[in-house]
Scaffold this motif. Structure first.
Motif, short mmCIF file in Angstrom:
data_model
loop_
_atom_site.label_atom_id
_atom_site.label_comp_id
_atom_site.label_asym_id
_atom_site.label_seq_id
_atom_site.Cartn_x
_atom_site.Cartn_y
_atom_site.Cartn_z
N THR A 83 18.43 53.94 35.23
CA THR A 83 18.88 53.90 36.94
C THR A 83 18.66 55.26 37.36
OG1 THR A 83 20.35 52.09 36.46
CG2 THR A 83 20.91 53.30 38.05
N PRO A 116 17.59 57.44 46.04
CA PRO A 116 18.53 56.30 45.51
C PRO A 116 18.81 55.01 46.41
CG PRO A 116 19.53 58.58 45.21
CD PRO A 116 18.13 58.78 46.19
N PHE A 117 19.26 55.41 47.67
CA PHE A 117 19.56 54.28 48.52
C PHE A 117 18.33 53.20 48.55
CE2 PHE A 117 22.80 56.78 51.26
CZ PHE A 117 23.76 56.36 50.36
N VAL A 164 16.24 52.35 46.30
CA VAL A 164 16.04 51.64 45.14
C VAL A 164 17.28 50.84 44.58
CG1 VAL A 164 13.98 53.05 44.15
CG2 VAL A 164 16.35 53.65 43.66
N GLN A 165 18.13 50.65 45.46
CA GLN A 165 19.52 50.19 45.26
C GLN A 165 19.09 48.49 44.88
OE1 GLN A 165 22.82 51.50 45.28
NE2 GLN A 165 23.12 49.56 44.11
N THR A 166 19.72 48.09 43.69
CA THR A 166 19.53 46.71 42.99
C THR A 166 21.01 46.10 43.20
OG1 THR A 166 19.68 47.28 40.83
CG2 THR A 166 17.61 46.89 42.08
N GLY A 167 21.03 44.84 42.74
CA GLY A 167 22.58 44.11 42.39
C GLY A 167 22.81 43.25 43.43
N PRO A 168 24.07 42.60 43.08
CA PRO A 168 24.43 41.58 44.13
C PRO A 168 24.88 42.00 45.52
CG PRO A 168 25.91 41.95 42.19
CD PRO A 168 24.76 42.69 41.96
N ARG A 222 21.76 42.43 47.61
CA ARG A 222 21.16 41.03 47.75
C ARG A 222 22.29 40.34 48.59
NH1 ARG A 222 20.54 41.16 41.94
NH2 ARG A 222 22.00 39.16 41.92
N ILE A 244 27.64 49.76 49.91
CA ILE A 244 26.23 49.49 49.71
C ILE A 244 25.58 48.60 50.82
CG2 ILE A 244 24.78 48.12 48.12
CD1 ILE A 244 26.52 49.17 45.73
N THR A 272 15.92 47.21 33.80
CA THR A 272 15.51 46.96 35.31
C THR A 272 13.85 47.46 35.24
OG1 THR A 272 15.38 48.01 37.51
CG2 THR A 272 16.04 49.30 35.71
N HIS A 308 26.90 41.70 32.85
CA HIS A 308 26.42 41.87 34.17
C HIS A 308 27.55 42.70 35.06
CE1 HIS A 308 24.91 40.42 38.35
NE2 HIS A 308 24.01 41.26 37.77
N VAL A 345 26.98 46.20 36.92
CA VAL A 345 27.08 46.39 38.16
C VAL A 345 27.91 47.88 38.37
CG1 VAL A 345 28.25 45.57 40.33
CG2 VAL A 345 27.07 44.15 39.31
N ASN A 390 24.45 49.50 39.49
CA ASN A 390 24.38 49.50 40.66
C ASN A 390 25.19 50.47 41.72
OD1 ASN A 390 24.27 45.94 40.16
ND2 ASN A 390 22.55 47.41 40.18
N ASN A 442 24.02 54.25 41.07
CA ASN A 442 23.04 54.33 42.07
C ASN A 442 23.58 54.70 43.32
OD1 ASN A 442 20.32 54.48 42.52
ND2 ASN A 442 20.70 53.10 44.09
N HIS A 443 24.65 53.96 43.78
CA HIS A 443 25.00 54.23 45.28
C HIS A 443 25.64 55.55 45.27
CE1 HIS A 443 26.23 53.22 49.40
NE2 HIS A 443 27.55 53.50 48.82
N LEU A 493 25.01 58.18 43.67
CA LEU A 493 23.99 59.15 43.66
C LEU A 493 23.34 59.06 45.07
CD1 LEU A 493 22.22 58.42 40.07
CD2 LEU A 493 23.70 60.28 40.54
N GLY A 494 23.01 58.09 45.72
CA GLY A 494 22.77 58.25 47.16
C GLY A 494 23.41 58.75 47.96
#
Lengths: 261, 261
Positions: free
Chosen positions: A208, A217-218, A220-224, A227, A257, B120, B170, B174, B178, B181-182, B184-185
Motif C-alpha cells: 500500500t 494516493p487518492f 489508487v484508493q481501493t476498498g469498500p 467501491r 474517501i 493487492t 478484511h 481496511v 485503505n 492510503n487515504h 497518505l492522500g
C-alpha cells in the motif's frame, strides 16, 4: 581524519544525537564536544565518538566549533538557548521539525539555523542517512553554505525549507505517520481480539505504501468505501458495534474517501 | 514439467489471475485452461502461459482439473457460480477476501473452498509470493490437503482461516491499508498546496510501518496528540481552517490517540 570536515559541538545526548553524531564523524567531520544536562549521558556518547570533551555546563565560550548542533527535546530548546553561552557570532542550529527559526530571536549574539533530518529515531534501530531528507534554514548565506555541505555529506536529499513550509511538512507527517500508526494500532487490536496475527497484514501494508508513493494516493484508493460497497461497510460497522470510537473513525474516513472519489 | 504438480483451471483473467497463474506454473503446476467472460482476455492470458485451452463458455464438463480457481470480481462471483457447470465433485476455490465459504452452498455438486492471497495486485507491479500470506478454507480434509500443498508451493506463509476470521482480517485491512492510503492522500494534498514534494515523507512513512510491525503500534505512537502538545495541535487545526473535513479527521484521530495513551 581523512576528509576535510567541520568541527561540531553536539548539544544533547538523546536518540537524535546518538544517530547523528556518529554519522557526522563517519562523513569526515569532528565532533569536538558533547553537552548534556546529565554529565553521564554526555560522557557515554563522547566515549562512543572521538569527542575529546563532554560537559553538563552550557558555557561554550572556550569550546570553539564551526557548528553547535542542538539535538534536545522541543520543550527543552528555549530553556537551553536562554542558559547557554556561545562564542560571539557562533552558528547554532536546532534539529527540530516544529520549532521555527525565530526561536533564536532572543539570542542576537549567535547566528541561528535549522538542520532538521526528516526521520524518526529509535534506540537500536540503525538509520541509513543517505536517503533521509534534510530540511535546512538560515538567514545568512554563509550559514546555508556550511549547512548544505554538512547535510550533503550525509544525504543526497537536501532541501531549503522555510519555517512556514516546515510547519506544513510537520502537519503532513502527522497524517502520514502519526495517524497512520494509530490506524495500524486499531488494526492490530481488532486482530488480537480474535487471536489473529497482525504480521499477516505486513506485506499488504508495505505494498500500500509503495503504491501510494509511486502514484497519487487518492488515485489508487481501493476498498469498500471507494467501491461504495454498502453491504461490506454495514458488515464492518456491525463488527465494530462494541467499539463506538472505531466505528466513528470508520464512518468518517469512509465518508472522506467517498467525497474524494 | 519437472515437479509433480496439480492441474489448474483459471477462471478469470484480471490482475489476480495474471499474477497467480504464472506463479503457479513456475511452482510446477499446470494451468490447463483459462476462462474469461471475454474470450480475448482468456486467450491473451492463455498465450502468456502454457495453457492449452481458453474459453468464454463456463461449461467445464470436458475440462477436468484438480482445482478450479475462481479469480473474478466479488460482484461477479455468485453469477459465475450459478452459470458454471463443473464435473461432479470438482474442487472449486475462490480467491476473495470478502466472500464467505457459504457462497458455494447453492452449488452442492461441487466442493467449495477458499484460496485467498492477502495482497493487492496491480498491473505491471511484480509480486513476490514467497512472503504473501495465503488464507485457506474448505470443509473436507482432502481439499485442505491440496490447497495447503499448492499454497505452500508458492509461499511460506499458509494459514487456515475461517470465513468469520477472514471478515475480521478484511476489516483490519481496511484500517491498515485503505484508510492509511487515504491519510497518505490527505498528506500529499496538503504538501502539494504549498508546492512541497510528497516524496520527502517516504523514508519517514516506511520507518513508521517498520516500527509498527516490529513492536505494538500503540506503544510506539509519536506526535503532538500523544505528547498532548496543545500548542501544535491548535496550530495544525488553524492550518486546516479551510479544510473542515480534514480538521474533523485530525480532531477525531487526535482524540482517539489520547484515549489509548
Amino acid at each position: 581524519m581523512k576528509k576535510p570536515g567541520y568541527k561540531i559541538a553536539m548539544l544533547g545526548a538523546g536518540n537524535m544525537a546518538w544517530h547523528l553524531a556518529p554519522a557526522l564523524e563517519k562523513a569526515g567531520h569532528e565532533v569536538v564536544l558533547v553537552y548534556s544536562r546529565t554529565l553521564e549521558n554526555a560522557q557515554t556518547l563522547a566515549k562512543a565518538l572521538k569527542a575529546t570533551q563532554s560537559t553538563d555546563k552550557p558555557d561554550f565560550t572556550n569550546s570553539p566549533a564551526d557548528l553547535y548542533l542542538v539535538a534536545v527535546k522541543d520543550t527543552a530548546l528555549p530553556g537551553l538557548l536562554q542558559q547557554a553561552v556561545f562564542p560571539e557570532g557562533s552558528l547554532v542550529a536546532h534539529t527540530s521539525g516544529t520549532q521555527p527559526l525565530s526561536v533564536f530571536e532572543s539570542s542576537p549574539e549567535i547566528r541561528g539555523a535549522v538542520f532538521y533530518p526528516l526521520q524518526t529515531f529509535s534506540k537500536n534501530t540503525p538509520v541509513d542517512f543517505g536517503n533521509i531528507p534534510f530540511c535546512l534554514e538560515a538567514t545568512d548565506e554563509n550559514a546555508m553554505f556550511l549547512l548544505r555541505k554538512m547535510a550533503g555529506s550525509l544525504s543526497q536529499k537536501v532541501y531549503d525549507v522555510s519555517s512556514q513550509d516546515r510547519k506544513t511538512l510537520h502537519l503532513a507527517a502527522v497524517f502520514a505517520c502519526n495517524f497512520t500508526n494509530h490506524l495500524l494500532g486499531i488494526s492490530s487490536e481488532i486482530l488480537q481480539k480474535r487471536e489473529l496475527d497482525f504480521q499477516m497484514l505486513k506485506p499488504l501494508v508495505e505494498a500500500t505504501v509503495q503504491k501510494a508513493f509511486s502514484q497519487e494516493p487518492f488515485s489508487v484508493q481501493t476498498g469498500p468505501a471507494v467501491r461504495r460497497d454498502e453491504t461490506t461497510i454495514q458488515e464492518h460497522l456491525q463488527l465494530l458495534q462494541h467499539e463506538t470510537g472505531y466505528q466513528e473513525i470508520y464512518r468518517l474516513l469512509t465518508q472522506s474517501i467517498q467525497q474524494k472519489s
